[in-house]
Write a protein that holds these residues in place. Structure first.
Motif, PDB file in Angstrom:
ATOM      1  N   LEU A 173       0.827  -1.204   0.000  1.00 27.75           N
ATOM      2  CA  LEU A 173       0.000   0.000   0.000  1.00 27.75           C
ATOM      3  C   LEU A 173       0.863   1.256   0.000  1.00 27.75           C
ATOM      4  CD1 LEU A 173      -2.873   0.884   0.169  1.00 27.75           C
ATOM      5  CD2 LEU A 173      -2.798   0.632   2.646  1.00 27.75           C
ATOM      6  N   VAL A 174       1.799   1.320   0.929  1.00 26.53           N
ATOM      7  CA  VAL A 174       2.656   2.501   1.051  1.00 26.53           C
ATOM      8  C   VAL A 174       3.548   2.621  -0.174  1.00 26.53           C
ATOM      9  CG1 VAL A 174       4.297   3.694   2.514  1.00 26.53           C
ATOM     10  CG2 VAL A 174       2.606   2.199   3.537  1.00 26.53           C
ATOM     11  N   GLU A 175       4.018   1.486  -0.641  1.00 24.24           N
ATOM     12  CA  GLU A 175       4.874   1.489  -1.833  1.00 24.24           C
ATOM     13  C   GLU A 175       4.138   2.127  -3.019  1.00 24.24           C
ATOM     14  OE1 GLU A 175       8.662   0.548  -2.321  1.00 24.24           O
ATOM     15  OE2 GLU A 175       7.845  -1.307  -1.485  1.00 24.24           O
ATOM     16  N   ALA A 176       2.880   1.794  -3.170  1.00 25.04           N
ATOM     17  CA  ALA A 176       2.089   2.361  -4.263  1.00 25.04           C
ATOM     18  C   ALA A 176       1.958   3.876  -4.129  1.00 25.04           C
ATOM     19  CB  ALA A 176       0.699   1.712  -4.286  1.00 25.04           C
ATOM     20  N   GLN A 177       1.760   4.332  -2.880  1.00 23.48           N
ATOM     21  CA  GLN A 177       1.639   5.776  -2.651  1.00 23.48           C
ATOM     22  C   GLN A 177       2.963   6.483  -2.937  1.00 23.48           C
ATOM     23  OE1 GLN A 177      -1.863   5.405  -2.409  1.00 23.48           O
ATOM     24  NE2 GLN A 177      -1.516   7.368  -1.411  1.00 23.48           N
ATOM     25  N   LEU A 178       4.056   5.834  -2.584  1.00 22.21           N
ATOM     26  CA  LEU A 178       5.375   6.425  -2.792  1.00 22.21           C
ATOM     27  C   LEU A 178       5.675   6.614  -4.272  1.00 22.21           C
ATOM     28  CD1 LEU A 178       7.685   4.710  -0.160  1.00 22.21           C
ATOM     29  CD2 LEU A 178       6.913   7.076  -0.245  1.00 22.21           C
ATOM     30  N   GLN A 179       5.194   5.656  -5.055  1.00 22.19           N
ATOM     31  CA  GLN A 179       5.448   5.716  -6.498  1.00 22.19           C
ATOM     32  C   GLN A 179       4.840   6.991  -7.087  1.00 22.19           C
ATOM     33  OE1 GLN A 179       4.727   1.841  -8.029  1.00 22.19           O
ATOM     34  NE2 GLN A 179       5.070   2.450 -10.168  1.00 22.19           N
ATOM     35  N   VAL A 180       3.627   7.305  -6.647  1.00 18.81           N
ATOM     36  CA  VAL A 180       2.974   8.535  -7.090  1.00 18.81           C
ATOM     37  C   VAL A 180       3.793   9.752  -6.677  1.00 18.81           C
ATOM     38  CG1 VAL A 180       0.879   9.923  -6.917  1.00 18.81           C
ATOM     39  CG2 VAL A 180       0.724   7.425  -6.862  1.00 18.81           C
ATOM     40  N   ALA A 181       4.253   9.733  -5.415  1.00 22.24           N
ATOM     41  CA  ALA A 181       4.996  10.875  -4.887  1.00 22.24           C
ATOM     42  C   ALA A 181       6.305  11.095  -5.640  1.00 22.24           C
ATOM     43  CB  ALA A 181       5.273  10.658  -3.398  1.00 22.24           C
ATOM     44  N   ARG A 182       6.981  10.020  -5.949  1.00 24.17           N
ATOM     45  CA  ARG A 182       8.264  10.122  -6.650  1.00 24.17           C
ATOM     46  C   ARG A 182       8.090  10.835  -7.987  1.00 24.17           C
ATOM     47  NH1 ARG A 182      10.705   5.341  -4.077  1.00 24.17           N
ATOM     48  NH2 ARG A 182       9.087   4.012  -4.935  1.00 24.17           N
ATOM     49  N   ALA A 183       7.035  10.484  -8.703  1.00 21.36           N
ATOM     50  CA  ALA A 183       6.782  11.095 -10.004  1.00 21.36           C
ATOM     51  C   ALA A 183       6.597  12.606  -9.862  1.00 21.36           C
ATOM     52  CB  ALA A 183       5.541  10.464 -10.635  1.00 21.36           C
ATOM     53  N   GLU A 184       5.862  12.987  -8.820  1.00 22.62           N
ATOM     54  CA  GLU A 184       5.626  14.425  -8.601  1.00 22.62           C
ATOM     55  C   GLU A 184       6.910  15.151  -8.240  1.00 22.62           C
ATOM     56  OE1 GLU A 184       2.501  16.251  -6.285  1.00 22.62           O
ATOM     57  OE2 GLU A 184       1.307  14.414  -6.468  1.00 22.62           O
ATOM     58  N   TYR A 185       7.669  14.535  -7.339  1.00 17.22           N
ATOM     59  CA  TYR A 185       8.865  15.205  -6.825  1.00 17.22           C
ATOM     60  C   TYR A 185       9.906  15.434  -7.916  1.00 17.22           C
ATOM     61  CZ  TYR A 185      12.776  16.357  -3.759  1.00 17.22           C
ATOM     62  OH  TYR A 185      13.825  16.991  -3.140  1.00 17.22           O
ATOM     63  N   SER A 186       9.952  14.517  -8.868  1.00 15.85           N
ATOM     64  CA  SER A 186      10.975  14.614  -9.914  1.00 15.85           C
ATOM     65  C   SER A 186      10.797  15.868 -10.767  1.00 15.85           C
ATOM     66  CB  SER A 186      10.929  13.372 -10.801  1.00 15.85           C
ATOM     67  OG  SER A 186       9.686  13.314 -11.476  1.00 15.85           O
ATOM     68  N   ARG A 187       9.618  16.490 -10.650  1.00 14.49           N
ATOM     69  CA  ARG A 187       9.392  17.724 -11.425  1.00 14.49           C
ATOM     70  C   ARG A 187       9.931  18.968 -10.720  1.00 14.49           C
ATOM     71  NH1 ARG A 187       3.916  17.236 -11.367  1.00 14.49           N
ATOM     72  NH2 ARG A 187       3.223  15.199 -12.118  1.00 14.49           N
ATOM     73  N   LEU A 188      10.507  18.780  -9.528  1.00  6.62           N
ATOM     74  CA  LEU A 188      10.956  19.946  -8.756  1.00  6.62           C
ATOM     75  C   LEU A 188      12.478  20.140  -8.818  1.00  6.62           C
ATOM     76  CD1 LEU A 188       8.823  19.464  -5.519  1.00  6.62           C
ATOM     77  CD2 LEU A 188       8.374  21.002  -7.421  1.00  6.62           C
TER      78      LEU A 188
END
Lengths: 204, 204
Positions: free
Chosen positions: B63-78
């Motif tokens: 569950l947490v791993e799935a949420q992290l995947q979303v976050a990583r994609a967002e963060y890479s834009r910063l």
DNA sequence: ACCTGAACACCGTTCAAGT
DNA sequence: ACCTGAACACCGTTCAAGT
């Protein structure tokens, strides 16, 4: 021969249970120690523990409370020490209590009883630290930020004992920041409205 | 009519379970949601969840791993943003994931499976931050202290959401300390063999 | 490979009963 | 007031069996 007659004084038995629980919780964790096995290790019925502490979470709270009482007595002897010495003492002390604090944190989401107790303690520590810092010349704004920062760092230390190599550095960073900021004040300000703190914040 | 025939694709059902678990864990907590009630809310047998995720702790990790995947994609834009902007993003992001992270922390003492996963993630984050800071001119020693301080503060934020009033102040204190220290460096050091860092990190 | 229903061992708490 | 032994409802996991 009546087997359910009390052979020892109630408070002695209470202490026995607490001692066994401390040992068990620290060695095998909270969920790892069942009430049944705990009772057996003391040689009492399972329900005896329930009688003294009502339930498992209250047993935990009573346990930590007893440990805190010892700590308070020790800390009160450090009144004259420097801030970094006190931080150092708290650091060592927190590390010793780390496993227990971790267990409390683990129960906070599940038990509102533990959560209420934890939040109350947390608040008391915050207020206590704040007062100590202001006695030493911190402005209200400084006191807020420093106590909060310190508490956050303590949380980190407790929840991540594997990073102990870095703890001393972080503590030093924190302590020297605080002390240099206090030194720059020139003395306690008696103008609470003045924004002399280098940190500019919305009012509390 | 065969009731145990698969009507939907396995990965769809997997996602269904994860979605239901996310909702349930966040609303009723980890211990507050039984496998039985979770299964019922999806309309599958209790054992179906076991088949997909083996046990409750692995379900949590997935569950947490799935949420992290979303976050990583967002963060890479910063990539181009300032350090304080990135800290700000992470702050907001961590607050959103807070309940989930808390659940993970709650399981760390009890489940060595969760503990191993958590420690691994923690290490990866540490190394990642460190690299980012050094790219921006931090010395190894600075990078060590700052990443550790930041992680400790993040822990504090997650475990004590009731103190959110102070979070902004602490973050600002941290970010400005780091940025002013970096500014004082004059430039990145290109002497990796120098022993200014006492921390020896294994490579990824 | 995917899924069910039933069984299993265990848990914390409670209840009726004793002293 | 203090304590026992037995019962209770629940839990996560597993097993044998189906498709």
């Amino acid at each position: 021969m009546p087997r359910n007659k009390r052979e020892v004084a109630p408070d002695v038995k209470r202490a026995e249970i607490l001692a066994a629980a401390l040992e068990a919780f620290c060695c095998r964790g909270y969920e790892g120690t069942s009430m049944a096995s705990l009772a057996e290790s003391i040689g009492v019925s399972q329900n005896t523990i329930s009688w003294y502490f009502t339930n498992k979470d209250r047993l935990l709270i009573a346990l930590v409370e007893a440990q805190l009482q010892v700590a308070r007595a020790e800390y009160s002897r450090l009144q004259a020490s420097s801030i970094s010495d006190r931080l150092q003492w708290i650091l060592t002390y927190i590390q010793g209590l780390g496993p227990l604090i971790n267990i409390v944190h683990g129960r906070v989401p599940a038990s509102q009883e533990v959560r209420a107790w934890h939040d109350g303690l947390h608040q008391r520590i915050l207020i206590f630290f704040r007062a100590q810092l202001m006695e030493r010349g911190a402005t209200p704004a400084q006191a807020d930020v420093f106590t909060q920062s310190a508490l956050f760092v303590f949380e980190g230390i407790v929840t991540h004992p594997q990073d102990l190599v870095n703890v001393e550095k972080v503590m030093y960073f924190l302590a020297s920041s605080v002390e240099s900021a206090l030194g720059a004040n020139g003395g306690p300000s008696d103008d609470p409205g003045h924004e002399s703190s280098s940190i500019h914040l919305p009012g509390t």
